[in-house]
Design a protein around this motif. Sequence first.
Motif, mmCIF file in Angstrom:
data_model
loop_
_atom_site.group_PDB
_atom_site.id
_atom_site.type_symbol
_atom_site.label_atom_id
_atom_site.label_comp_id
_atom_site.label_asym_id
_atom_site.label_seq_id
_atom_site.Cartn_x
_atom_site.Cartn_y
_atom_site.Cartn_z
ATOM 1 N N ASP A 89 0.841 -1.194 0.000
ATOM 2 C CA ASP A 89 0.000 0.000 0.000
ATOM 3 C C ASP A 89 0.879 1.248 0.000
ATOM 4 O O ASP A 89 1.902 1.284 0.679
ATOM 5 C CB ASP A 89 -0.871 0.043 1.265
ATOM 6 C CG ASP A 89 -1.724 -1.193 1.435
ATOM 7 O OD1 ASP A 89 -1.269 -2.115 2.132
ATOM 8 O OD2 ASP A 89 -2.824 -1.227 0.871
ATOM 9 N N GLN A 114 -7.133 6.345 -7.524
ATOM 10 C CA GLN A 114 -7.830 6.006 -6.286
ATOM 11 C C GLN A 114 -7.318 6.940 -5.195
ATOM 12 O O GLN A 114 -6.117 7.104 -5.015
ATOM 13 C CB GLN A 114 -7.541 4.556 -5.876
ATOM 14 C CG GLN A 114 -8.085 4.171 -4.511
ATOM 15 C CD GLN A 114 -9.606 4.215 -4.453
ATOM 16 O OE1 GLN A 114 -10.301 3.568 -5.255
ATOM 17 N NE2 GLN A 114 -10.145 4.989 -3.519
ATOM 18 N N VAL A 213 -6.911 -0.253 -7.822
ATOM 19 C CA VAL A 213 -7.336 -1.209 -6.778
ATOM 20 C C VAL A 213 -7.295 -2.648 -7.283
ATOM 21 O O VAL A 213 -6.673 -3.511 -6.640
ATOM 22 C CB VAL A 213 -8.719 -0.835 -6.216
ATOM 23 C CG1 VAL A 213 -9.231 -1.929 -5.289
ATOM 24 C CG2 VAL A 213 -8.643 0.493 -5.469
ATOM 25 N N PRO A 214 -7.939 -2.990 -8.413
ATOM 26 C CA PRO A 214 -7.802 -4.362 -8.919
ATOM 27 C C PRO A 214 -6.356 -4.735 -9.210
ATOM 28 O O PRO A 214 -5.950 -5.893 -9.008
ATOM 29 C CB PRO A 214 -8.639 -4.352 -10.207
ATOM 30 C CG PRO A 214 -9.615 -3.246 -10.021
ATOM 31 C CD PRO A 214 -8.864 -2.210 -9.247
ATOM 32 N N LEU A 216 -3.591 -3.622 -7.629
ATOM 33 C CA LEU A 216 -2.912 -3.923 -6.370
ATOM 34 C C LEU A 216 -3.358 -5.270 -5.808
ATOM 35 O O LEU A 216 -2.525 -6.049 -5.293
ATOM 36 C CB LEU A 216 -3.175 -2.815 -5.335
ATOM 37 C CG LEU A 216 -2.478 -1.475 -5.599
ATOM 38 C CD1 LEU A 216 -2.932 -0.435 -4.571
ATOM 39 C CD2 LEU A 216 -0.957 -1.639 -5.548
ATOM 40 N N ARG A 217 -4.612 -5.574 -5.926
ATOM 41 C CA ARG A 217 -5.108 -6.864 -5.439
ATOM 42 C C ARG A 217 -4.515 -8.022 -6.255
ATOM 43 O O ARG A 217 -4.250 -9.103 -5.722
ATOM 44 C CB ARG A 217 -6.633 -6.895 -5.498
ATOM 45 C CG ARG A 217 -7.267 -6.002 -4.427
ATOM 46 C CD ARG A 217 -8.768 -5.902 -4.587
ATOM 47 N NE ARG A 217 -9.358 -5.072 -3.529
ATOM 48 C CZ ARG A 217 -10.607 -4.603 -3.528
ATOM 49 N NH1 ARG A 217 -11.414 -4.892 -4.567
ATOM 50 N NH2 ARG A 217 -11.048 -3.860 -2.533
ATOM 51 N N SER A 218 -4.259 -7.777 -7.541
ATOM 52 C CA SER A 218 -3.709 -8.831 -8.396
ATOM 53 C C SER A 218 -2.260 -9.152 -8.045
ATOM 54 O O SER A 218 -1.755 -10.223 -8.357
ATOM 55 C CB SER A 218 -3.793 -8.422 -9.881
ATOM 56 O OG SER A 218 -2.847 -7.408 -10.190
ATOM 57 N N GLY A 220 -1.201 -9.031 -4.845
ATOM 58 C CA GLY A 220 -1.176 -9.492 -3.457
ATOM 59 C C GLY A 220 -1.400 -8.457 -2.381
ATOM 60 O O GLY A 220 -1.266 -8.760 -1.200
ATOM 61 N N VAL A 221 -1.734 -7.226 -2.769
ATOM 62 C CA VAL A 221 -1.981 -6.178 -1.774
ATOM 63 C C VAL A 221 -3.470 -6.155 -1.424
ATOM 64 O O VAL A 221 -4.315 -6.080 -2.302
ATOM 65 C CB VAL A 221 -1.543 -4.796 -2.301
ATOM 66 C CG1 VAL A 221 -1.811 -3.721 -1.241
ATOM 67 C CG2 VAL A 221 -0.067 -4.821 -2.671
ATOM 68 N N LYS A 222 -3.766 -6.220 -0.125
ATOM 69 C CA LYS A 222 -5.158 -6.184 0.320
ATOM 70 C C LYS A 222 -5.572 -4.731 0.494
ATOM 71 O O LYS A 222 -5.189 -4.067 1.448
ATOM 72 C CB LYS A 222 -5.300 -6.940 1.636
ATOM 73 C CG LYS A 222 -5.010 -8.430 1.510
ATOM 74 C CD LYS A 222 -5.181 -9.139 2.845
ATOM 75 C CE LYS A 222 -4.891 -10.630 2.711
ATOM 76 N NZ LYS A 222 -5.045 -11.355 4.003
ATOM 77 N N VAL A 223 -6.352 -4.251 -0.447
ATOM 78 C CA VAL A 223 -6.801 -2.854 -0.418
ATOM 79 C C VAL A 223 -8.267 -2.822 0.001
ATOM 80 O O VAL A 223 -9.080 -3.552 -0.560
ATOM 81 C CB VAL A 223 -6.639 -2.197 -1.805
ATOM 82 C CG1 VAL A 223 -7.061 -0.739 -1.747
ATOM 83 C CG2 VAL A 223 -5.202 -2.318 -2.271
#
Length: 223
Positions: A89, A114, A213-214, A216-218, A220-223
């Motif tokens: 993050d 974002q 956001v998608p 970062l999630r891809s 491995g970051v939990k946003v």
Amino acid sequence: MSQRNLSRLSRPSALRARAGVLAAGLGVTMVAGAGTAFAATSGDAPASPAGSSVSAGAVHQQAAVQAKAADAVQSKAAADAKKAAAWTDPVKKYTLSAKFGRGGSMWSHKHSGQDFAVPVGTVVHAAHTGTVVKAGPNGAGDGPAYGNAIVIKHKNGTYSQYAHLSKIDVGIGQSVKTGQKIALSGNTGNSSGPHLHFEIRTTPNYGSAVDPVPFLRSVGVKV
């Protein structure tokens, strides 16, 4: 028997007596020698073998220490490599506010990133290892709406952008690592309140942003 004959008979006896005395003396010497040999074998081991044993132990101990040190170096290298491959993050303890693609009077076009709502002065981290390609006021060249901004180029062909900053701590050409402090959040430019505007781009310039956001999630970051 004559005196002469007696003299002849006494000589062998004297010789035998002398031989007995010599034999007895030799026996004592042999016994003493045996005692000396026993004392030598029953005492401490010779210095040379003992020294060799201690030396070998020291070598093994040193080898074990060196192996442990090598393992530590390898573990650190693996951890550094893993960290370099990871994303994080850009700020901690945030609230997601305006989303990517949002429209309204706040933007001349749809929202290109974002927003992470945080107080002014919050530490901003590099989301990933890379090289700073833009840094400065006026959106670092992307326009005054961004205020103070930074753009970082990453090896996977993506770029991350950080805007509305109150302070910039890196310069163009500087290499940064995942999680490294690069700035402090602020409220500069076209901003309705303190927050970090964050973008993921396919080029260093405005207009190439994708929803962060998608992305970062891809990675491995939990946003």
